[in-house]
Write an enzyme that holds these catalytic residues in place. Structure first.
Site, PDB file in Angstrom:
ATOM      1  N   GLU A  42      49.181  29.062  22.840  1.00 43.40           N
ATOM      2  CA  GLU A  42      49.607  27.915  23.636  1.00 43.40           C
ATOM      3  C   GLU A  42      51.074  27.578  23.396  1.00 43.40           C
ATOM      4  OE1 GLU A  42      48.130  26.820  26.087  1.00 43.40           O
ATOM      5  OE2 GLU A  42      46.109  27.580  25.791  1.00 43.40           O
ATOM      6  N   TYR A 125      49.518  18.286  25.427  1.00 41.65           N
ATOM      7  CA  TYR A 125      48.955  19.482  26.050  1.00 41.65           C
ATOM      8  C   TYR A 125      48.369  20.431  24.987  1.00 41.65           C
ATOM      9  CZ  TYR A 125      48.383  24.094  27.771  1.00 41.65           C
ATOM     10  OH  TYR A 125      47.816  25.312  28.012  1.00 41.65           O
ATOM     11  N   ASP A 143      48.957  21.091  31.746  1.00 43.73           N
ATOM     12  CA  ASP A 143      50.232  21.817  31.817  1.00 43.73           C
ATOM     13  C   ASP A 143      50.718  21.795  33.271  1.00 43.73           C
ATOM     14  OD1 ASP A 143      48.611  23.569  33.172  1.00 43.73           O
ATOM     15  OD2 ASP A 143      49.097  25.328  31.945  1.00 43.73           O
TER      16      ASP A 143
END
Ligand code: SF4
Length: 359
Positions: A42, A125, A143
């Protein structure tokens, strides 16, 4: 809004989850749900495309397969493994946070929102992605793809570059997310944004959630989402030296430990000021900064690099060294063509290296 009651929300979840399970891409970080690997992926995926990230991710987790391996690694080795991905503060923050997990949480990525959100570089996020994907906790992970998809589904004209719009969309996701499978729900929305509900040509005819989408119903999908234009990046002109000593070693220099591209290595360079010739400015810089007597030769290369807020326009000169046996200053090194490969360089200087050392 099409998703106004429990039954319609359930139908939306079912349509999205069925599609995701049948169509998800086989990505390396989806294989074992290890929170550390989800976290690394991520962070890498911020501002970077999936196809670009895959080889970097594989190399990175090969080199640092566990929290402990990354926690005890030298910063230079971590930056070297990140070389070419850009936004290097992501790598430094990741290592700082991983060290905290190693020391304070016994090497286990925390599964509480309050704890995980305190780690360096872990914003809403990333925390939502780790909690939902690795721990099955129903937290939103919003996102850019998800902002676009939801803006279209609810036909919102809010400017998605504003924090207010993100918070609103997080609130909407919190009401839509599947409690039974939050991992597939969040990944499904991201995947839908990446594969179907794309920025300029959404494939509405094959979209699994088309019947829930207000933008499609109103034929406004191409107008959405609204996103304020970014300011043009400021341009900086730099002049750079490719300089070898009597042992055929090249001079490299380490950037400061804070700020842009902190601690990465580069060829000596300086920002141009005023109208004075580039060659003269470079010669003075090499004298003042490295105590080197030089003759500036031919211009041998030119490279441009765009950061989010800044554009570098770099002109590289072949420089002849007149003084012999000079010891570079403490943040500089003379290195051979083989040794240079061990140092982490930003992309622009990797291009210079490739051009000057190969040609
Ligand atoms: Fe996006 Fe079209 Fe699907 Fe709506 S119907 S979510 S605009 S792809």
């Amino acid at each position: 809004m099409q998703l106004e009651n429990k039954a319609s929300v359930k139908r939306f979840q079912d349509d999205l989850l069925t599609w995701f399970k049948g169509n998800q891409r086989d990505l390396p970080w989806r294989q074992d749900g290890d929170p550390y690997k989800v976290w690394v992926s991520e962070i890498m995926l911020q501002q970077t495309r999936v196809d670009t990230v895959i080889p970097f991710f594989n190399r990175f987790v090969d080199k640092f397969p566990t929290i402990e391996a990354l926690a005890i690694a030298e910063e230079g080795d971590v930056l070297k493994a990140w070389e070419g991905l850009g936004y290097y503060s992501r790598a430094r923050n990741l290592q700082t946070a991983v060290r905290e997990v190693h020391e304070q949480y016994n090497g286990i990525v925390p599964s509480s929102k309050a704890e995980i959100s305190k780690l360096k570089g872990v914003g809403p996020y990333t925390s939502g992605a780790i909690l939902s994907i690795a721990y099955g906790i129903p937290e939103p992970a919003v996102d850019g793809n998800v902002m676009r998809v939801i803006s279209r589904i609810i036909a919102s004209y809010d400017d998605i570059s504003k924090q207010k719009a993100r918070v609103k969309i997080e609130g909407i996701i919190a009401t839509l997310i599947s409690i039974d499978d939050p991992s597939s729900f969040n990944q499904g929305l991201m995947e839908l944004g990446a594969l179907i509900c794309t920025p300029t040509s959404p494939s509405c005819s094959i979209c699994p959630v088309q019947k829930h989408c207000l933008a499609f119903e109103q034929k406004i999908q191409l107008e959405l989402p609204i996103k304020a234009k970014k300011k043009q990046p400021k341009e900086k002109k730099l002049v750079c030296a490719f300089i070898k000593n009597e042992n055929d070693q090249v001079l490299i220099h380490q950037r400061p430990t804070t700020g842009l591209l902190a601690s990465l290595w580069e060829f000596p360079n300086v920002e141009l000021e005023g109208e004075e010739l580039m060659e003269l400015q470079l010669e003075k810089f090499l004298q003042n900064e490295f105590s080197l007597q030089t003759t500036i030769g031919q211009q041998i290369f030119h490279v441009e690099h765009v950061f989010s807020h800044l554009k570098w326009d770099v002109t590289i000169f072949d420089v002849e060294l007149l003084s012999i046996g000079i010891k570079p200053n403490e943040r500089s090194q003379w290195v051979s063509a083989l040794e240079i490969k061990a140092y982490p360089f930003p992309v622009s200087h990797q291009k210079i290296m490739k051009h000057c050392l190969i040609n």
